[in-house]
Enzyme design. Sequence first.
Site, PDB file in Angstrom:
ATOM      1  N   HIS A 217      -1.019  21.452  -0.403  1.00 12.20           N
ATOM      2  CA  HIS A 217      -1.403  22.090   0.863  1.00 12.20           C
ATOM      3  C   HIS A 217      -0.282  23.003   1.334  1.00 12.20           C
ATOM      4  O   HIS A 217       0.889  22.800   1.009  1.00 12.20           O
ATOM      5  CB  HIS A 217      -1.720  21.031   1.932  1.00 12.20           C
TER       6      HIS A 217
ATOM      7  N   CYS B  37      -9.102  15.602   0.343  1.00 20.27           N
ATOM      8  CA  CYS B  37     -10.431  15.699  -0.280  1.00 20.27           C
ATOM      9  C   CYS B  37     -11.490  15.186   0.698  1.00 20.27           C
ATOM     10  O   CYS B  37     -12.580  15.757   0.815  1.00 20.27           O
ATOM     11  CB  CYS B  37     -10.498  14.911  -1.587  1.00 20.27           C
TER      12      CYS B  37
ATOM     13  N   CYS C 269      -8.223  10.408  -1.614  1.00 22.85           N
ATOM     14  CA  CYS C 269      -7.379  11.510  -1.163  1.00 22.85           C
ATOM     15  C   CYS C 269      -7.796  11.963   0.244  1.00 22.85           C
ATOM     16  O   CYS C 269      -8.943  12.347   0.464  1.00 22.85           O
ATOM     17  CB  CYS C 269      -7.467  12.670  -2.149  1.00 22.85           C
TER      18      CYS C 269
ATOM     19  N   HIS D  70      -9.042  19.317  -6.130  1.00 24.63           N
ATOM     20  CA  HIS D  70      -7.886  18.432  -5.985  1.00 24.63           C
ATOM     21  C   HIS D  70      -6.790  18.810  -6.978  1.00 24.63           C
ATOM     22  O   HIS D  70      -6.979  18.743  -8.183  1.00 24.63           O
ATOM     23  CB  HIS D  70      -8.276  16.960  -6.188  1.00 24.63           C
TER      24      HIS D  70
ATOM     25  N   ASP E 251      -3.397  21.250  11.931  1.00 29.24           N
ATOM     26  CA  ASP E 251      -2.602  20.045  11.662  1.00 29.24           C
ATOM     27  C   ASP E 251      -2.717  19.090  12.859  1.00 29.24           C
ATOM     28  O   ASP E 251      -2.708  19.515  14.013  1.00 29.24           O
ATOM     29  CB  ASP E 251      -1.135  20.418  11.427  1.00 29.24           C
TER      30      ASP E 251
HETATM   31  P1  AMP Z   1       3.242  17.140   4.196  1.00 31.51           P
HETATM   32  O1  AMP Z   1       4.240  16.303   4.946  1.00 31.51           O
HETATM   33  O2  AMP Z   1       3.770  18.467   3.738  1.00 31.51           O
HETATM   34  O3  AMP Z   1       2.587  16.369   3.080  1.00 31.51           O
HETATM   35  O4  AMP Z   1       2.125  17.526   5.255  1.00 31.51           O
HETATM   36  C1  AMP Z   1       1.053  16.710   5.582  1.00 31.51           C
HETATM   37  C2  AMP Z   1       0.547  17.218   6.887  1.00 31.51           C
HETATM   38  O5  AMP Z   1      -0.757  16.724   7.090  1.00 31.51           O
HETATM   39  C3  AMP Z   1       1.384  16.776   8.106  1.00 31.51           C
HETATM   40  O6  AMP Z   1       1.832  17.924   8.815  1.00 31.51           O
HETATM   41  C4  AMP Z   1       0.407  15.936   8.916  1.00 31.51           C
HETATM   42  O7  AMP Z   1       0.581  16.081  10.312  1.00 31.51           O
HETATM   43  C5  AMP Z   1      -0.933  16.473   8.447  1.00 31.51           C
HETATM   44  N1  AMP Z   1      -2.038  15.540   8.595  1.00 31.51           N
HETATM   45  C6  AMP Z   1      -2.077  14.245   8.208  1.00 31.51           C
HETATM   46  N2  AMP Z   1      -3.286  13.713   8.456  1.00 31.51           N
HETATM   47  C7  AMP Z   1      -4.030  14.702   9.028  1.00 31.51           C
HETATM   48  C8  AMP Z   1      -5.354  14.781   9.533  1.00 31.51           C
HETATM   49  N3  AMP Z   1      -6.193  13.724   9.501  1.00 31.51           N
HETATM   50  N4  AMP Z   1      -5.777  15.949  10.055  1.00 31.51           N
HETATM   51  C9  AMP Z   1      -4.952  17.020  10.094  1.00 31.51           C
HETATM   52  N5  AMP Z   1      -3.687  17.014   9.617  1.00 31.51           N
HETATM   53  C10 AMP Z   1      -3.235  15.874   9.102  1.00 31.51           C
HETATM   54 ZN    ZN Z   2      -7.529  15.690  -2.904  1.00 34.02          ZN
END
Ligand code: AMP
Ligand code: ZN
Length: 114
Positions: A100, A7, A4, A46, A30
């Site tokens: 999240h 996680c 994950c 989780h 983000d």
């Molecule tokens: P969702 O589309 O609601 O599942 O949101 C996932 C979010 O996680 C998106 O806005 C991505 O830009 C963000 N995201 C993905 N990988 C990372 C990362 N390594 N660090 C920070 N944010 C991330």
């Molecule tokens: Zn997780």
Amino acid sequence: MEDCLFCKIVAGDIPSTKVYEDDKVYAFNDIEPQAPIHIIIVPKMHISSSNELTDDNAEVIGHIFAVAAKIAKEKGFAEKGWRIVNNCGEDGGQTVGHIHFHLLAGRNLGWPPG
Ligand code: AMP
Ligand code: ZN
């Protein structure tokens, strides 16, 4: 949860820019911000998605909203306004399988979304 992404971020195995942390939640910027302020807040425990919430594990969600309000006050955008978004499942636009909450602020956010 071994595979994950969030996680791993909570554990520090994948780097992130921390905004807030306590024993129950972790908040970080983000990586692809959709607004001048775009913070992701996750429970350290989780939980795959909002579909998995029950009376036994949902207490942390109220805490997440309290943390969002605290961040909003500390960062000075509480009065201007902000939005929390939770995407659930494929049609909801969820791409990471660890529940999240997107905390968005710093511009006039359109409505309706998506
Ligand atoms: P969702 O589309 O609601 O599942 O949101 C996932 C979010 O996680 C998106 O806005 C991505 O830009 C963000 N995201 C993905 N990988 C990372 C990362 N390594 N660090 C920070 N944010 C991330
Ligand atoms: Zn997780």
